[in-house]
Structure formats: C-alpha cells, structure tokens
Design a protein around this motif. Sequence first.
Motif, PDB file in Angstrom:
ATOM      1  N   LYS A  27      69.270  -4.501  63.662  1.00  0.00           N
ATOM      2  CA  LYS A  27      69.025  -3.679  64.854  1.00  0.00           C
ATOM      3  C   LYS A  27      68.705  -2.233  64.522  1.00  0.00           C
ATOM      4  O   LYS A  27      67.989  -1.567  65.271  1.00  0.00           O
ATOM      5  CB  LYS A  27      70.216  -3.746  65.809  1.00  0.00           C
ATOM      6  N   TRP A  30      64.992  -1.996  63.759  1.00  0.00           N
ATOM      7  CA  TRP A  30      64.267  -2.191  65.018  1.00  0.00           C
ATOM      8  C   TRP A  30      64.315  -0.926  65.872  1.00  0.00           C
ATOM      9  O   TRP A  30      63.300  -0.532  66.457  1.00  0.00           O
ATOM     10  CB  TRP A  30      64.885  -3.363  65.795  1.00  0.00           C
ATOM     11  N   LEU A  31      65.472  -0.302  65.948  1.00  0.00           N
ATOM     12  CA  LEU A  31      65.628   0.896  66.760  1.00  0.00           C
ATOM     13  C   LEU A  31      64.776   2.041  66.207  1.00  0.00           C
ATOM     14  O   LEU A  31      64.085   2.740  66.962  1.00  0.00           O
ATOM     15  CB  LEU A  31      67.105   1.292  66.799  1.00  0.00           C
ATOM     16  N   ARG A  34      61.127   1.347  66.955  1.00  0.00           N
ATOM     17  CA  ARG A  34      60.804   1.538  68.376  1.00  0.00           C
ATOM     18  C   ARG A  34      60.683   3.029  68.710  1.00  0.00           C
ATOM     19  O   ARG A  34      59.800   3.430  69.476  1.00  0.00           O
ATOM     20  CB  ARG A  34      61.893   0.884  69.229  1.00  0.00           C
ATOM     21  N   THR A 286      67.849  -3.914  71.041  1.00  0.00           N
ATOM     22  CA  THR A 286      67.258  -2.597  70.778  1.00  0.00           C
ATOM     23  C   THR A 286      67.011  -1.855  72.076  1.00  0.00           C
ATOM     24  O   THR A 286      67.236  -0.638  72.171  1.00  0.00           O
ATOM     25  CB  THR A 286      65.947  -2.751  69.996  1.00  0.00           C
TER      26      THR A 286
END
Length: 310
Positions: A27, A30-31, A34, A286
Amino acid sequence: MHSPALVYHPCYSLLELPERHRYPIGKYQWLYQRLQDIGAPPEIFHQPDPIHPSQLHHTHCPEYITQLCRGQLDAKAMRRIGFPWSAQLIERSLTSLGGTLLTAQLAMQQGMALHLSGGYHHAFYAEGSGFCLFNDLVFAARSLQQQGVKRIVIFDLDVHQGDGTALLVADDPSIITCSVHCEKNFPYRKQQSDWDLSLPATIQDDDYLQQVEQALHCLLNWFQPELVIYDAGVDCHQQDELGHFQLSTNTLFQRDLLVLSSCQQRQIPVAAVIGGGYQRDLAALTQLHLQLFKAAFTLNDLALASKIKT
C-alpha cells in the motif's frame, strides 16, 4: 500557502512476505504512486534515513532491540509481531522510524507534515505486537523532547487501541495520549491512555465525528501542546477486513480535515502518519489513505485536493 511536506522511502513496500499474508505491504508504494499521478510536486517529498538502533534506547529495552535486530528473538515473540524475521524487515522498520521522526521535525518547521507510513502503536518496551516492531510514535515524541519540545499530544484514531503507546508514556505527563477505538477489537487487553474513547461497533458517522471533535478540542484547549502526532488509521472504514466500524469514506475525510484544521487554526504543528488499513484490494485501500492527503491539500493546495475523490 504551500503543500505540506510528505515523507516516503521506497523500502516501505520492499518486504517479501509469505503468499496471502494479512499485511498489505504494497500500500505504501501504491499511495506514493497515486500522489505522483495527481501531480504532487517532487520538492514536497522527503526521503528519510534509517535510524541507528542505539537511538531507540530512550523508547525500548536495549536487549530487545539487539535481539530483534540480530534475528535472535524466539519464534513465539516473532509470531506475536506477525512478520517472519528478515534483514529487510529490520531495515524497513528502522527507516520508517526515521520517517516518523523526520515528519515530526518537518512539522515543527513548516506547521504540517505527513508520513506515508508509521503508526506502529502496538509495540511495547520489550516486545512487539500486531505488526509493530518498534513504536515510531513514542520514538518521535521522545526524540522531539530531547530537541526541546515540552508538550506533545499523540492523537490516535486507528480502530485498534494504541496500547503500546499508552503504556510506554504512562508515567510521562509531558506526552498526552488519546486513543479513539473500537471497544471490541484487538488488542483484547487494553492499556490505559490519558484519554480513551472505546466506541461501539454500531456507532454512526455523525456520532463518531462528534466524539472525535470533542476529545480533540478538549485536549488542544486544555493541554496546549507544542506538537500533535496524529495516527490517521483507516481501519475504521466500513470495508476494512480487521476493523468493525462502519464508517464511510467521507467520514474519514471529514475526520482528517477536522484534526488538521483544528491544529492549523491554533498554529500547533501536526505530524500525521497513515496508520492501519487492511484490505487486499490495494486500489480501494489506497483511496482511503488518500483522504488524509486530500484533507491536507484542502487546507493548503485546493488544486491538488480536487484530484482526489472522496
């Protein structure tokens, strides 16, 4: 106004775990990705260095630190932590500790900083628990104390009680702990924070926000801290697989906006960590962690905030 400082290291997601392991280690990457996708400027990202294990001596038992870092803890103690031991695990943990410390230091300088990791509140003086090896919240608070910060609030909104945090600073009146959590959830043996709000799993969004607001404003007005360390766990969301609350995504956003704006209005530096969140769907998870960043951008950079869905 300018965007808040963000702290991240690529090693946060570089941990090999057994297949179907419960912890969503991906995660963090992913964060970060993003936030890059929505156009967060590169200059607001800061990369921490790992701390040296000796820096933990004001927070944890030296023997525990040495045994854990050398892979000498017994199997039962590692099962309580929940991760298989590896050098990678230790490097990641020490780097995340450095990240929360850097986040707190940047908050003192700039007013607000957010860590794309952190919230390891189940770690005790001489043992780890619940995916937590070392307690980054207390480590950062103790380190800032040594740098002259006299009053600190650790405001923990993870769905699980911050039991390690509570016990580690139980005898320190200069660090006030507050935990707002689900009453019937891990840890099953709770510790005593300075302010505990054990809420029923059936609590509704508006009631939850009201309880958080009352606790936060009482603490800020009464204690008048020089720093707030905020654990913005999203495991209280209705889709979390280890939480029991039924809170909406918008409630997470409103909660985070409440905490960050309350500190900003009082000119109290706030250092936030993303805390817990347990879904196997990393895209959905996320999106929940992004609510903290949407709240921060709402206060400082509306153009970026508008690119994050609630």
